[in-house]
Design a protein around this motif. Structure first.
Motif, PDB file in Angstrom:
ATOM      1  N   ALA A  81      -0.819   5.678  -5.457  1.00 39.88           N
ATOM      2  CA  ALA A  81       0.418   5.515  -4.690  1.00 39.88           C
ATOM      3  C   ALA A  81       0.138   4.929  -3.312  1.00 39.88           C
ATOM      4  O   ALA A  81       0.823   4.012  -2.852  1.00 39.88           O
ATOM      5  N   GLU A  82      -0.884   5.447  -2.643  1.00 41.80           N
ATOM      6  CA  GLU A  82      -1.222   4.960  -1.314  1.00 41.80           C
ATOM      7  C   GLU A  82      -1.649   3.490  -1.365  1.00 41.80           C
ATOM      8  O   GLU A  82      -1.269   2.693  -0.502  1.00 41.80           O
ATOM      9  N   SER A  83      -2.432   3.125  -2.374  1.00 38.27           N
ATOM     10  CA  SER A  83      -2.885   1.743  -2.510  1.00 38.27           C
ATOM     11  C   SER A  83      -1.705   0.795  -2.738  1.00 38.27           C
ATOM     12  O   SER A  83      -1.672  -0.318  -2.203  1.00 38.27           O
ATOM     13  N   PHE A  84      -0.720   1.240  -3.523  1.00 35.45           N
ATOM     14  CA  PHE A  84       0.416   0.403  -3.883  1.00 35.45           C
ATOM     15  C   PHE A  84       1.528   0.446  -2.839  1.00 35.45           C
ATOM     16  O   PHE A  84       2.557  -0.227  -3.002  1.00 35.45           O
ATOM     17  N   GLY A  85       1.363   1.247  -1.800  1.00 36.55           N
ATOM     18  CA  GLY A  85       2.389   1.319  -0.767  1.00 36.55           C
ATOM     19  C   GLY A  85       3.643   2.030  -1.220  1.00 36.55           C
ATOM     20  O   GLY A  85       4.764   1.656  -0.856  1.00 36.55           O
ATOM     21  N   THR A  86       3.480   3.077  -2.028  1.00 36.27           N
ATOM     22  CA  THR A  86       4.624   3.838  -2.506  1.00 36.27           C
ATOM     23  C   THR A  86       4.291   5.326  -2.455  1.00 36.27           C
ATOM     24  O   THR A  86       3.308   5.718  -1.823  1.00 36.27           O
ATOM     25  N   SER A  87       5.070   6.158  -3.117  1.00 36.69           N
ATOM     26  CA  SER A  87       4.832   7.602  -3.102  1.00 36.69           C
ATOM     27  C   SER A  87       4.401   8.090  -4.471  1.00 36.69           C
ATOM     28  O   SER A  87       4.660   7.444  -5.496  1.00 36.69           O
ATOM     29  N   SER A  88       3.786   9.262  -4.489  1.00 28.17           N
ATOM     30  CA  SER A  88       3.378   9.862  -5.764  1.00 28.17           C
ATOM     31  C   SER A  88       4.590  10.170  -6.635  1.00 28.17           C
ATOM     32  O   SER A  88       4.534  10.064  -7.863  1.00 28.17           O
ATOM     33  N   ASP A  89       5.713  10.540  -6.000  1.00 27.89           N
ATOM     34  CA  ASP A  89       6.934  10.840  -6.759  1.00 27.89           C
ATOM     35  C   ASP A  89       7.406   9.613  -7.534  1.00 27.89           C
ATOM     36  O   ASP A  89       7.828   9.722  -8.691  1.00 27.89           O
ATOM     37  N   ILE A  90       7.336   8.442  -6.900  1.00 25.22           N
ATOM     38  CA  ILE A  90       7.775   7.219  -7.587  1.00 25.22           C
ATOM     39  C   ILE A  90       6.811   6.860  -8.719  1.00 25.22           C
ATOM     40  O   ILE A  90       7.233   6.458  -9.804  1.00 25.22           O
ATOM     41  N   ILE A  91       5.507   7.040  -8.474  1.00 22.08           N
ATOM     42  CA  ILE A  91       4.526   6.801  -9.539  1.00 22.08           C
ATOM     43  C   ILE A  91       4.818   7.709 -10.725  1.00 22.08           C
ATOM     44  O   ILE A  91       4.851   7.263 -11.886  1.00 22.08           O
ATOM     45  N   ASN A  92       5.039   8.998 -10.457  1.00 21.29           N
ATOM     46  CA  ASN A  92       5.324   9.957 -11.531  1.00 21.29           C
ATOM     47  C   ASN A  92       6.634   9.628 -12.242  1.00 21.29           C
ATOM     48  O   ASN A  92       6.739   9.740 -13.470  1.00 21.29           O
ATOM     49  N   ARG A  93       7.653   9.233 -11.461  1.00 18.32           N
ATOM     50  CA  ARG A  93       8.949   8.917 -12.062  1.00 18.32           C
ATOM     51  C   ARG A  93       8.859   7.691 -12.969  1.00 18.32           C
ATOM     52  O   ARG A  93       9.411   7.679 -14.074  1.00 18.32           O
ATOM     53  N   ASN A  94       8.151   6.657 -12.503  1.00 21.04           N
ATOM     54  CA  ASN A  94       7.980   5.468 -13.346  1.00 21.04           C
ATOM     55  C   ASN A  94       7.224   5.798 -14.628  1.00 21.04           C
ATOM     56  O   ASN A  94       7.507   5.235 -15.697  1.00 21.04           O
ATOM     57  N   PHE A  95       6.247   6.701 -14.512  1.00 21.34           N
ATOM     58  CA  PHE A  95       5.487   7.118 -15.696  1.00 21.34           C
ATOM     59  C   PHE A  95       6.397   7.832 -16.694  1.00 21.34           C
ATOM     60  O   PHE A  95       6.354   7.556 -17.897  1.00 21.34           O
ATOM     61  N   GLN A  96       7.240   8.741 -16.199  1.00 22.26           N
ATOM     62  CA  GLN A  96       8.131   9.484 -17.090  1.00 22.26           C
ATOM     63  C   GLN A  96       9.136   8.563 -17.778  1.00 22.26           C
ATOM     64  O   GLN A  96       9.444   8.721 -18.959  1.00 22.26           O
ATOM     65  N   ARG A  97       9.631   7.573 -17.029  1.00 23.64           N
ATOM     66  CA  ARG A  97      10.623   6.658 -17.589  1.00 23.64           C
ATOM     67  C   ARG A  97      10.028   5.726 -18.640  1.00 23.64           C
ATOM     68  O   ARG A  97      10.736   5.241 -19.521  1.00 23.64           O
ATOM     69  N   ASN A  98       8.728   5.453 -18.523  1.00 22.47           N
ATOM     70  CA  ASN A  98       8.073   4.508 -19.444  1.00 22.47           C
ATOM     71  C   ASN A  98       6.910   5.164 -20.188  1.00 22.47           C
ATOM     72  O   ASN A  98       5.945   4.491 -20.541  1.00 22.47           O
ATOM     73  N   SER A  99       7.015   6.459 -20.434  1.00 30.78           N
ATOM     74  CA  SER A  99       5.897   7.208 -21.026  1.00 30.78           C
ATOM     75  C   SER A  99       5.472   6.663 -22.383  1.00 30.78           C
ATOM     76  O   SER A  99       4.297   6.773 -22.764  1.00 30.78           O
ATOM     77  N   ASN A 100       6.413   6.030 -23.102  1.00 33.46           N
ATOM     78  CA  ASN A 100       6.071   5.485 -24.424  1.00 33.46           C
ATOM     79  C   ASN A 100       5.127   4.288 -24.335  1.00 33.46           C
ATOM     80  O   ASN A 100       4.499   3.903 -25.319  1.00 33.46           O
ATOM     81  N   ARG A 101       5.007   3.696 -23.139  1.00 31.11           N
ATOM     82  CA  ARG A 101       4.125   2.546 -22.956  1.00 31.11           C
ATOM     83  C   ARG A 101       2.682   2.971 -22.634  1.00 31.11           C
ATOM     84  O   ARG A 101       1.774   2.146 -22.678  1.00 31.11           O
TER      85      ARG A 101
END
Length: 239
Positions: free
Chosen positions: A21-41
């Motif tokens: 998250a820090e490397s990408f300039g975002t938050s851990s919450d957004i990383i986790n949320r994107n993972f949950q939304r696209n978990s099938n990938r």
């Protein structure tokens, strides 16, 4: 990227969610949320590792980790391929730039471990194959960055610049030409704009061409026949 704490798991380098998250300039919450939304990938062992139970306790015991993770019951570790999917979900210049640096300066930096002579040929073959994969990934990143569309703020800036340019061409918002011809002139402007950038709508302009779009708007002038109509309308007001 050189200041990232190195984490190895399953014979490869990985990153914790907060590091990614820090490397990408975002938050851990957004990383986790994107993972949950696209978990099938995502595939466990290919894109990420989820440590829990005894495996997580061993991980914590063998490394100095962030104190905020002390009570974490499940810890996600992201591989290079997992980082790629997250960069694709975020789809920002910051994320793509960071991903390229992670590939070069973190994921693919190999430890200086001795190799058995008999494995040298296999190691060279693996290195060449890996190099081909990296070139493919970088090519894909370059393509995706080039195909990114302008964001909402850039769309708003284009709208405002277009409005100013057209109103100026009409002689101002209080002019007779604005009253009579504004719809026609705005239509002509957007038709030329979309034709120049080969897009069905202005919001589809590639992000890499945003500066060119602003320059186009600043230089735009009505066609000769349209300018004559504008001049005639405004001359009526003057009379």
């Amino acid at each position: 990227m050189s200041d990232l704490k190195i984490i190895n798991h399953a014979d490869q380098r990985v990153l914790m969610t907060n590091q990614l998250a820090e490397s990408f300039g975002t938050s851990s919450d957004i990383i986790n949320r994107n993972f949950q939304r696209n978990s099938n990938r995502y595939t466990h062992g290919k894109h990420y590792f989820a440590l829990s139970g005894e495996e997580l306790r061993e991980f914590k015991g063998s490394r100095q980790f962030d104190a905020t993770l002390k009570y974490t019951s499940v810890l996600y570790l992201w591989t290079e391929k997992g980082a790629w999917l997250h960069a694709k979900s975020l789809n920002t210049n910051r994320a793509w730039d960071a991903y390229e640096m992670l590939v070069d300066d973190y994921y693919n930096v190999k430890e200086n471990l001795p190799q058995a002579p008999q494995s040298l040929e296999l190691a060279l073959q693996a290195a060449l194959e890996h190099e081909r994969e990296i070139k493919t990934i970088k090519s894909d990143v370059k393509y995706l960055k080039g195909s990114m569309r302008i964001d909402s703020l850039q769309q708003q800036e284009i709208q405002e610049a277009a409005k100013y340019s057209v109103v100026q061409a009409l002689g101002g918002g209080d002019s007779k030409a604005y009253e009579d011809l504004s719809k026609k002139v705005f239509s002509a402007f957007w038709k030329e704009f979309k034709k120049h950038f080969k897009v069905p709508r202005y919001g589809d302009v590639p992000k890499v061409k945003f500066d060119e779009a602003i320059r186009f708007i600043e230089l735009w002038r009505p066609s000769t026949s349209l300018q004559i109509e504008i001049d005639q309308a405004n001359s009526q007001m003057a009379m």
